[in-house]
Scaffold this motif. Structure first.
Motif, PDB file in Angstrom:
ATOM      1  N   TYR A  46      -9.616   8.055  13.886  1.00 11.45           N
ATOM      2  CA  TYR A  46      -8.405   7.258  13.721  1.00 11.45           C
ATOM      3  C   TYR A  46      -7.600   7.801  12.549  1.00 11.45           C
ATOM      4  O   TYR A  46      -8.133   7.942  11.442  1.00 11.45           O
ATOM      5  N   CYS A  53      -6.298   1.698  10.006  1.00 11.57           N
ATOM      6  CA  CYS A  53      -7.210   2.628  10.683  1.00 11.57           C
ATOM      7  C   CYS A  53      -8.670   2.240  10.444  1.00 11.57           C
ATOM      8  O   CYS A  53      -9.531   2.466  11.304  1.00 11.57           O
ATOM      9  N   ARG A  71      -9.238  -0.559  12.900  1.00 11.14           N
ATOM     10  CA  ARG A  71      -9.338  -0.002  14.260  1.00 11.14           C
ATOM     11  C   ARG A  71     -10.727   0.540  14.511  1.00 11.14           C
ATOM     12  O   ARG A  71     -11.314   0.328  15.585  1.00 11.14           O
TER      13      ARG A  71
END
Length: 247
Positions: free
Chosen positions: A164, A179, A182
């Motif tokens: 990511y 990120c 994620r």
């Protein structure tokens, strides 16, 4: 991070401050490990100058008649992300930002072939994978760049598909925890079971805001001082110590 990629200081931080017990404790709790890319895994701009890339971005903007978008400090900043952020601040979600981001990605891809692997990083990644940890990349570099480097090093299977990185939504760059979150979501990881390894305050703030423990990596005293200054409690100057704990 790219801004000081050409700092060639070889002074090692004193690892005494990172006690063996604290380090073992961090590593022992980690079932999911998130790596920043440029720093803990490699020096991306070791030979392909980040400062020169930043200068090229500034020159390109000037050729477009857009030099007025940048303040003097940004024009001289050796970190290419500073130019990106400045333009995005003035023209968010614009074609101009998309073009600059793609130009930076192309330069990062060129840098991959001459990147310097961080000592012990490859062995650490393989060992942590072998003992059952799940790994991810959370970086401000392009995910295409991280994937290219990891493929060249034979490490891609340790991470894929959990890579990511930077998108054209630049407000989501670290220190925004986007990120990191994620990666946690995709792996089904609770923050309390995860550890982030990074070398910058932005990495630390992103991990902190995501509720993830943080291990600082600092290849010289200056970088260690910066991490200590923002509150990072455990910092290592070599990944060898981390590898020994994982083993």
């Amino acid at each position: 991070m790219t801004g000081d990629a050409n700092d060639h200081s070889t002074t090692r931080p004193t690892d005494a401050a990172a006690s063996a017990d604290s380090l073992r404790d961090l590593i022992g709790r980690a079932r999911f490990v998130l790596f920043d890319f440029d720093g803990p895994i490699c020096r991306l701009f070791a030979r392909h100058s980040a400062a020169r890339v930043a200068r090229q971005q500034v020159d390109w903007l000037e050729e477009q008649g857009l030099h007025g978008l940048l303040a003097d400090g940004v024009r001289d900043d050796p970190d290419p992300h500073s130019v990106l952020r400045a333009v995005d601040h003035r023209h968010p979600d614009s074609d101009l930002v998309a073009e600059l981001e793609e130009r930076l990605t192309r330069e990062e891809l060129k840098a991959v072939v001459s990147a310097w692997p961080t000592p012990y990083a490859d062995a650490l990644i393989r060992t942590w994978t072998a003992v059952g940890a799940r790994l991810a990349i959370a970086t401000n570099n392009s995910p295409r760049v991280a994937a290219s480097y990891l493929t060249d090093r034979g490490l891609i299977d340790c991470f894929a598909p959990h890579i990511y990185g930077r998108t054209q939504d630049l407000h989501l760059l670290k220190p925004n925890p986007y990120c990191v979150n994620r990666a946690l979501s995709a792996m089904g990881a609770h923050p309390s079971t995860a550890l982030m390894i990074g070398d910058s305050p932005a990495d630390y703030f992103a991990a902190r805001d995501a509720g993830v423990e943080f291990l600082g990596y600092a290849r010289n005293e200056r970088k260690e001082g910066v991490l200590r200054g923002v509150g990072v409690g455990v910092v290592v100057g070599s990944l060898e110590r981390v590898l020994e704990c994982v083993k």
